[in-house]
Design a protein around this motif. Structure first.
Motif: not given
Length: 375
Positions: A139-141, A178-182
């Motif tokens: 969900d978070i990368a 496709s996913q959140a990215l920090f």
């Protein structure tokens, strides 16, 4: 892919209460995230994580790329299905694991090293890290960054900041959304480099921001000083993540400086060696003084281990090298940190965070140097 809502600020510090909405659920922050490096939180079943209140766990891109490999993950339809966990997952980019490898060659293009499994050559790039994490379907990368050792020169740290910025740009360019990215702020222990890194990373369209390169062997006062300085450089309207911390001392310090998320292998690592976290500090359950103790690990703990088993029994399990002892203490420790952060959220909500910290100090849970000067 994530939406952060700031609910409340503590009047005496930068601590804050929030909610982080993901596609697989809403996470209450501040939050401790148990680490499942190899698609498992060591010694803990997934249903046990749910029953003790884990809202999000971690997987590691580097290790899962090595084993079981992307082909297997694709075959199972992603990491969630592979491990039977339907709540949020955050994946580490592998940057820290690459940092930990001794024989590696770092260039602006990426990092060349030998696989610790079979010795084959691997060239880890920002693009490969993104490919791995998109395949995992977390969900978070996390963006691929370079974490430098405490002994590195300022000259090298300066090059590393530039490299981390360029790698962040490449991660954003390759990532499919496709996913959140920090993004991750680096800069070693130099404030001017931290300021430079924060300015460059926060100028990009990341969903959240992490403080990297701390808790890598430096003294606690340095960790605290750099953290205090760096958090002020991060935007208020996005989640903030301090990577790799899990002791009550560091959690309190992180929260009081406005950090929302943190993770560490500490609770299960020390649990496997017989050390338990309690509201009065750590205890070593392998110590002979507990041989006859009928007390639970912690009289104030509501976990199943403390409700059903004694210190004396757990001492016996470790004395006979029984697997159950390691499992019980690991379960208790993760429950403890999740309950601890739950109480922190309650304290922020009721404007009693300062008093909660004082109670933790008086009980022996945190050390004096963790307290704010006015306390």
């Amino acid at each position: 892919m994530v939406e952060y809502t700031l609910i409340k600020k503590d009047p005496n510090s930068r601590a804050r209460l929030g909610k982080l909405k993901t596609r697989r659920g809403i996470i209450d922050t501040p939050i401790f995230m148990p680490v499942g490096t190899n698609a498992t939180v060591k010694g803990i079943w997934q249903h046990q994580l749910e029953e003790i209140g884990a809202q999000i766990i971690l997987g590691n891109a580097f290790h899962l790329y090595l084993k079981p490999g992307l082909e297997i993950i694709r075959e199972f339809g992603g990491l969630h299905r592979f491990m039977g966990w339907d709540k949020p997952i955050l994946t580490d980019s592998g940057g820290f694991q690459v940092f930990s490898i001794k024989n590696k060659k770092v260039s602006d293009d990426g990092v060349m090293f030998k696989s610790p499994i079979d010795g084959s050559k691997i060239f880890m790039t920002p693009e490969l890290s993104m490919e791995i994490q998109m395949t995992l379907g977390s969900d978070i990368a996390m963006a691929f960054d370079e974490c430098v050792a405490p002994e590195m020169s300022r000259e090298y740290a300066e090059k590393s900041v530039k490299r981390t910025t360029e790698w962040a740009k490449r991660c954003l360019a390759y990532h499919d959304g496709s996913q959140a990215l920090f993004g991750i702020v680096q800069g070693a222990f130099d404030k001017s480099l931290r300021e430079q890194s924060a300015a460059e990373i926060t100028s990009m369209d990341f969903d959240g921001f992490a403080v990297g390169g701390l808790s890598v062997g430096e003294p606690f006062p340095i960790t605290k000083e750099i953290l205090e300085y760096t958090v002020d450089l991060l935007p208020e309207d996005k989640p903030r993540y301090l990577m790799g911390i899990g002791s009550p001392d560091l959690i309190i310090t992180a929260v009081e400086n406005g950090i929302d998320m943190f993770d560490c292998v500490l609770p299960t690592r020390i649990g496997r060696h017989g050390t338990a976290l309690t509201w009065n500090g750590k205890i070593n359950l392998k110590a002979a003084k507990f041989k006859h103790s009928k007390e639970p690990i912690d009289n104030e703990c509501s976990c199943k281990v403390c409700q059903h088993y004694s210190r004396g029994y757990i001492y016996h399990l470790f004395s006979r090298d029984e697997m159950l002892g390691k499992l019980l203490v690991s379960y208790h420790n993760i429950h403890f940190l999740l309950e601890f952060t739950g109480k922190i959220r309650e304290a922020i909500a009721s404007d009693t965070f300062k008093e909660f910290k004082e109670e933790c100090y008086n009980s022996g849970l945190i050390k004096k140097e963790v307290l704010l000067p006015e306390l």
